[in-house]
Design a protein around this motif. Structure first.
Motif, PDB file in Angstrom:
ATOM      1  N   ILE A  77      -0.418  -9.591  13.082  1.00 45.11           N
ATOM      2  CA  ILE A  77      -0.904  -8.302  12.603  1.00 45.11           C
ATOM      3  C   ILE A  77      -2.195  -8.451  11.820  1.00 45.11           C
ATOM      4  O   ILE A  77      -3.042  -7.566  11.801  1.00 45.11           O
ATOM      5  CB  ILE A  77       0.174  -7.626  11.724  1.00 45.11           C
ATOM      6  N   VAL A  78      -2.374  -9.593  11.166  1.00 53.35           N
ATOM      7  CA  VAL A  78      -3.495  -9.799  10.254  1.00 53.35           C
ATOM      8  C   VAL A  78      -4.801  -9.941  11.028  1.00 53.35           C
ATOM      9  O   VAL A  78      -4.853 -10.600  12.057  1.00 53.35           O
ATOM     10  CB  VAL A  78      -3.260 -11.045   9.379  1.00 53.35           C
ATOM     11  N   THR A  79      -5.859  -9.335  10.533  1.00 60.52           N
ATOM     12  CA  THR A  79      -7.177  -9.487  11.119  1.00 60.52           C
ATOM     13  C   THR A  79      -8.122 -10.012  10.046  1.00 60.52           C
ATOM     14  O   THR A  79      -7.803 -10.006   8.858  1.00 60.52           O
ATOM     15  CB  THR A  79      -7.727  -8.136  11.638  1.00 60.52           C
ATOM     16  N   ASP A  80      -9.306 -10.451  10.488  1.00 53.35           N
ATOM     17  CA  ASP A  80     -10.280 -10.945   9.514  1.00 53.35           C
ATOM     18  C   ASP A  80     -11.032  -9.812   8.840  1.00 53.35           C
ATOM     19  O   ASP A  80     -11.909 -10.040   8.026  1.00 53.35           O
ATOM     20  CB  ASP A  80     -11.265 -11.916  10.174  1.00 53.35           C
ATOM     21  N   ARG A  81     -10.679  -8.582   9.182  1.00 56.64           N
ATOM     22  CA  ARG A  81     -11.373  -7.429   8.587  1.00 56.64           C
ATOM     23  C   ARG A  81     -10.665  -6.873   7.365  1.00 56.64           C
ATOM     24  O   ARG A  81     -11.208  -6.055   6.641  1.00 56.64           O
ATOM     25  CB  ARG A  81     -11.528  -6.321   9.644  1.00 56.64           C
ATOM     26  N   VAL A  82      -9.431  -7.280   7.168  1.00 57.84           N
ATOM     27  CA  VAL A  82      -8.678  -6.756   6.024  1.00 57.84           C
ATOM     28  C   VAL A  82      -7.728  -7.843   5.523  1.00 57.84           C
ATOM     29  O   VAL A  82      -7.181  -8.618   6.292  1.00 57.84           O
ATOM     30  CB  VAL A  82      -7.888  -5.482   6.408  1.00 57.84           C
ATOM     31  N   LEU A  83      -7.570  -7.915   4.211  1.00 62.44           N
ATOM     32  CA  LEU A  83      -6.632  -8.843   3.597  1.00 62.44           C
ATOM     33  C   LEU A  83      -5.392  -8.082   3.173  1.00 62.44           C
ATOM     34  O   LEU A  83      -5.480  -7.069   2.476  1.00 62.44           O
ATOM     35  CB  LEU A  83      -7.276  -9.512   2.379  1.00 62.44           C
ATOM     36  N   VAL A  84      -4.239  -8.556   3.618  1.00 62.46           N
ATOM     37  CA  VAL A  84      -2.964  -7.968   3.227  1.00 62.46           C
ATOM     38  C   VAL A  84      -2.376  -8.826   2.117  1.00 62.46           C
ATOM     39  O   VAL A  84      -2.256 -10.043   2.261  1.00 62.46           O
ATOM     40  CB  VAL A  84      -1.995  -7.892   4.423  1.00 62.46           C
ATOM     41  N   ALA A  85      -2.025  -8.210   0.990  1.00 61.75           N
ATOM     42  CA  ALA A  85      -1.534  -8.983  -0.157  1.00 61.75           C
ATOM     43  C   ALA A  85      -0.402  -8.241  -0.838  1.00 61.75           C
ATOM     44  O   ALA A  85      -0.366  -7.009  -0.850  1.00 61.75           O
ATOM     45  CB  ALA A  85      -2.673  -9.222  -1.149  1.00 61.75           C
ATOM     46  N   ASP A  86       0.520  -9.018  -1.429  1.00 59.91           N
ATOM     47  CA  ASP A  86       1.557  -8.388  -2.240  1.00 59.91           C
ATOM     48  C   ASP A  86       0.936  -7.989  -3.582  1.00 59.91           C
ATOM     49  O   ASP A  86      -0.184  -8.386  -3.911  1.00 59.91           O
ATOM     50  CB  ASP A  86       2.758  -9.319  -2.427  1.00 59.91           C
ATOM     51  N   PRO A  87       1.636  -7.152  -4.366  1.00 63.16           N
ATOM     52  CA  PRO A  87       1.034  -6.642  -5.605  1.00 63.16           C
ATOM     53  C   PRO A  87       0.574  -7.738  -6.570  1.00 63.16           C
ATOM     54  O   PRO A  87      -0.467  -7.587  -7.214  1.00 63.16           O
ATOM     55  CB  PRO A  87       2.157  -5.794  -6.214  1.00 63.16           C
ATOM     56  N   GLU A  88       1.317  -8.843  -6.657  1.00 66.40           N
ATOM     57  CA  GLU A  88       0.934  -9.898  -7.603  1.00 66.40           C
ATOM     58  C   GLU A  88      -0.399 -10.532  -7.214  1.00 66.40           C
ATOM     59  O   GLU A  88      -1.288 -10.723  -8.047  1.00 66.40           O
ATOM     60  CB  GLU A  88       2.029 -10.967  -7.669  1.00 66.40           C
ATOM     61  N   LEU A  89      -0.547 -10.889  -5.927  1.00 69.46           N
ATOM     62  CA  LEU A  89      -1.799 -11.481  -5.476  1.00 69.46           C
ATOM     63  C   LEU A  89      -2.929 -10.457  -5.550  1.00 69.46           C
ATOM     64  O   LEU A  89      -4.077 -10.800  -5.851  1.00 69.46           O
ATOM     65  CB  LEU A  89      -1.660 -12.012  -4.051  1.00 69.46           C
ATOM     66  N   ALA A  90      -2.609  -9.191  -5.293  1.00 67.10           N
ATOM     67  CA  ALA A  90      -3.631  -8.146  -5.364  1.00 67.10           C
ATOM     68  C   ALA A  90      -4.201  -8.023  -6.775  1.00 67.10           C
ATOM     69  O   ALA A  90      -5.405  -7.812  -6.957  1.00 67.10           O
ATOM     70  CB  ALA A  90      -3.035  -6.802  -4.920  1.00 67.10           C
ATOM     71  N   ILE A  91      -3.335  -8.152  -7.779  1.00 72.63           N
ATOM     72  CA  ILE A  91      -3.809  -8.114  -9.167  1.00 72.63           C
ATOM     73  C   ILE A  91      -4.780  -9.270  -9.409  1.00 72.63           C
ATOM     74  O   ILE A  91      -5.841  -9.097 -10.013  1.00 72.63           O
ATOM     75  CB  ILE A  91      -2.619  -8.191 -10.142  1.00 72.63           C
ATOM     76  N   VAL A  92      -4.421 -10.461  -8.917  1.00 71.00           N
ATOM     77  CA  VAL A  92      -5.285 -11.634  -9.086  1.00 71.00           C
ATOM     78  C   VAL A  92      -6.639 -11.406  -8.437  1.00 71.00           C
ATOM     79  O   VAL A  92      -7.692 -11.631  -9.051  1.00 71.00           O
ATOM     80  CB  VAL A  92      -4.602 -12.884  -8.476  1.00 71.00           C
ATOM     81  N   LEU A  93      -6.640 -10.948  -7.196  1.00 65.88           N
ATOM     82  CA  LEU A  93      -7.887 -10.785  -6.451  1.00 65.88           C
ATOM     83  C   LEU A  93      -8.761  -9.677  -7.020  1.00 65.88           C
ATOM     84  O   LEU A  93      -9.979  -9.818  -7.133  1.00 65.88           O
ATOM     85  CB  LEU A  93      -7.576 -10.514  -4.982  1.00 65.88           C
ATOM     86  N   THR A  94      -8.123  -8.561  -7.374  1.00 67.22           N
ATOM     87  CA  THR A  94      -8.890  -7.438  -7.914  1.00 67.22           C
ATOM     88  C   THR A  94      -9.504  -7.806  -9.261  1.00 67.22           C
ATOM     89  O   THR A  94     -10.681  -7.533  -9.524  1.00 67.22           O
ATOM     90  CB  THR A  94      -7.981  -6.208  -8.068  1.00 67.22           C
ATOM     91  N   ALA A  95      -8.710  -8.436 -10.126  1.00 64.00           N
ATOM     92  CA  ALA A  95      -9.225  -8.834 -11.438  1.00 64.00           C
ATOM     93  C   ALA A  95     -10.323  -9.878 -11.290  1.00 64.00           C
ATOM     94  O   ALA A  95     -11.321  -9.856 -12.021  1.00 64.00           O
ATOM     95  CB  ALA A  95      -8.087  -9.377 -12.303  1.00 64.00           C
ATOM     96  N   LEU A  96     -10.163 -10.785 -10.329  1.00 63.78           N
ATOM     97  CA  LEU A  96     -11.185 -11.814 -10.082  1.00 63.78           C
ATOM     98  C   LEU A  96     -12.493 -11.168  -9.649  1.00 63.78           C
ATOM     99  O   LEU A  96     -13.579 -11.550 -10.103  1.00 63.78           O
ATOM    100  CB  LEU A  96     -10.684 -12.786  -9.019  1.00 63.78           C
ATOM    101  N   GLN A  97     -12.389 -10.171  -8.764  1.00 64.10           N
ATOM    102  CA  GLN A  97     -13.586  -9.476  -8.312  1.00 64.10           C
ATOM    103  C   GLN A  97     -14.261  -8.743  -9.459  1.00 64.10           C
ATOM    104  O   GLN A  97     -15.493  -8.746  -9.589  1.00 64.10           O
ATOM    105  CB  GLN A  97     -13.208  -8.488  -7.191  1.00 64.10           C
ATOM    106  N   LEU A  98     -13.473  -8.120 -10.332  1.00 66.19           N
ATOM    107  CA  LEU A  98     -14.037  -7.418 -11.490  1.00 66.19           C
ATOM    108  C   LEU A  98     -14.755  -8.395 -12.420  1.00 66.19           C
ATOM    109  O   LEU A  98     -15.856  -8.114 -12.899  1.00 66.19           O
ATOM    110  CB  LEU A  98     -12.930  -6.677 -12.249  1.00 66.19           C
ATOM    111  N   ARG A  99     -14.124  -9.547 -12.674  1.00 62.77           N
ATOM    112  CA  ARG A  99     -14.750 -10.523 -13.566  1.00 62.77           C
ATOM    113  C   ARG A  99     -16.050 -11.074 -12.974  1.00 62.77           C
ATOM    114  O   ARG A  99     -16.986 -11.382 -13.702  1.00 62.77           O
ATOM    115  CB  ARG A  99     -13.780 -11.670 -13.887  1.00 62.77           C
ATOM    116  N   SER A 100     -16.100 -11.189 -11.639  1.00 64.64           N
ATOM    117  CA  SER A 100     -17.334 -11.662 -11.013  1.00 64.64           C
ATOM    118  C   SER A 100     -18.462 -10.655 -11.196  1.00 64.64           C
ATOM    119  O   SER A 100     -19.639 -11.005 -11.077  1.00 64.64           O
ATOM    120  CB  SER A 100     -17.103 -11.922  -9.518  1.00 64.64           C
TER     121      SER A 100
END
Length: 388
Positions: A77-100
């Motif tokens: 189901i996964v494509t290189d156009r979208v990342l599917v993440a559970d809420p915990e990983l999503a918090i990590v990725l979103t916060a990382l993007q904000l800090r960048s």
């Protein structure tokens, strides 16, 4: 389970948090024709998952946040156009993007989210992840008022500042590995990985000087260190808790050996980076350890990580590589916990009576520096954001 390879999270568009999407029957039939069901999941669940991913792409989002197992586990189901993440990983990725982007959010229970400076964020993070530092700092300040030398306060400050700097460099490793692929990716990951391990080693070094002082060993500066066997044997003979914590051959003792191999020194060979290509894993960023690590490092990792969660590969005889993401996500917090245990023992040695910090004594309505550092809900939010 080995972590990796890390997904590409570009963070250039919005994030779509899943909700009931595209329930239209005609849309389902269209996607049924375009995406033949090749999944082991029931057809209806599989189609629902495809619709969710397609909706994410249509909304020009990078990240789909979901708890659905079929979306998180089914690679068809996964494509290189979208990342599917559970809420915990999503918090990590979103916060990382904000800090960048220079945004450092924290969350206080009952007070919502607000921004702080980078310095304050990582300063608070150092205490959130080394909580014994709270007690040691309080004890040291009390002793200083009673005539103890102020250099001890500077040493405690050095421990916590180096932890903060190490965490900040670790953040750089995550940004490099989760960001866009490019010529600089592996080099950026190596630079920040090396810096993170160097600062973490420095925190242990400052802690060793504190131990030497409180035990009254009066050792020469060059002889103090957890890797100095003669000095460590003296410490173990005078302080039974450290003797138990760092018993020869124990996991904690091996963690020191591993940390020593993971940092560059001014002597001899250093760590280098490489791009490893695999038909199964694709492009991987690996760090090659210096020859001095050798079989001793592999043996230590087998004891510390018997299930192989931290990826270590010997791609050729004597050429040992470690995958940096699994190292900073799994191994790093274990080393940090060891530092916290040592800091707690130093605090006990520094004070006859136990010192407790009353978090409730700090008003929750103010966003001052002390209130942020000493707020337990903020500490929890920082730990989640940093994946620690």
């Amino acid at each position: 389970m080995i972590i990796g390879p890390p997904p590409k999270f570009h963070g250039t568009r919005d994030i779509l948090v899943e909700h009931p999407l595209l329930a239209d029957a005609d849309a389902r039939e269209i996607f049924r024709l375009e995406h033949p069901v090749a999944s082991s999941a029931p057809a209806q669940i599989f189609l629902d998952a495809i619709l969710a991913v397609a909706s994410t792409i249509a909304s020009r989002s990078d990240l789909l946040v979901t708890s659905r197992e079929v979306l998180l586990r089914d690679e068809s189901i996964v494509t290189d156009r979208v990342l599917v993440a559970d809420p915990e990983l999503a918090i990590v990725l979103t916060a990382l993007q904000l800090r960048s982007r220079g945004v450092y959010p924290v969350y206080r229970a009952g007070g919502g989210a607000f921004e702080v400076s980078k310095d304050l964020f990582f300063h608070a993070a150092s205490y959130a992840l080394t909580p014994a530092g709270h007690v040691l700092w309080s004890v040291t300040l009390q002793n200083e008022r009673e005539g103890a030398p102020d250099r001890l306060a500077y040493l405690v400050q050095a421990v916590m500042t180096r932890v903060a700097r190490s965490l900040q460099a670790r953040d750089g490793v995550l940004r490099a590995l989760f960001g866009r692929s490019g010529n600089n990716r592996a080099d950026d990951a190596l630079f920040d990985f090396d810096s993170s391990m160097l600062f973490l080693s420095g925190a242990f070094d400052a802690c060793a000087v504190l131990v030497d002082d409180h035990l009254g060993l009066d050792s020469s500066p060059m002889s103090v260190g957890w890797g100095r066997k003669s000095w460590l044997n003296q410490v173990k003979a005078k302080q039974s808790e450290i003797g138990s914590l760092l018993a020869t051959g124990s996991e904690n003792a091996l963690l020191f050996e591993i940390l020593g191999a993971l940092r560059n020194t001014v002597h001899g060979e250093g760590i280098s980076q490489t791009q490893y290509k695999s038909e199964i894993d694709g492009d991987r960023t690996l760090l090659r350890l210096p020859p001095r690590a050798g079989q001793k490092f592999i043996d230590a990792m087998r004891v510390v990580d018997p299930t192989g969660q931290i990826e270590v590969r010997e791609l050729a005889p004597g050429r040992i590589y470690i995958e940096p993401l699994s190292a900073v996500v799994i191994l790093y917090p274990r080393i940090l916990r060891l530092l916290n245990e040592l800091v707690a023992i130093v605090a006990q040695m520094a004070s006859v009576t136990e010192v407790r910090i009353d978090f409730k004594a700090y008003p929750s309505t103010s966003a001052t520096k002390n209130n942020i550092i000493f707020d337990e809900s903020i500490a929890a939010s920082i730990r989640r954001q940093l994946w620690l």
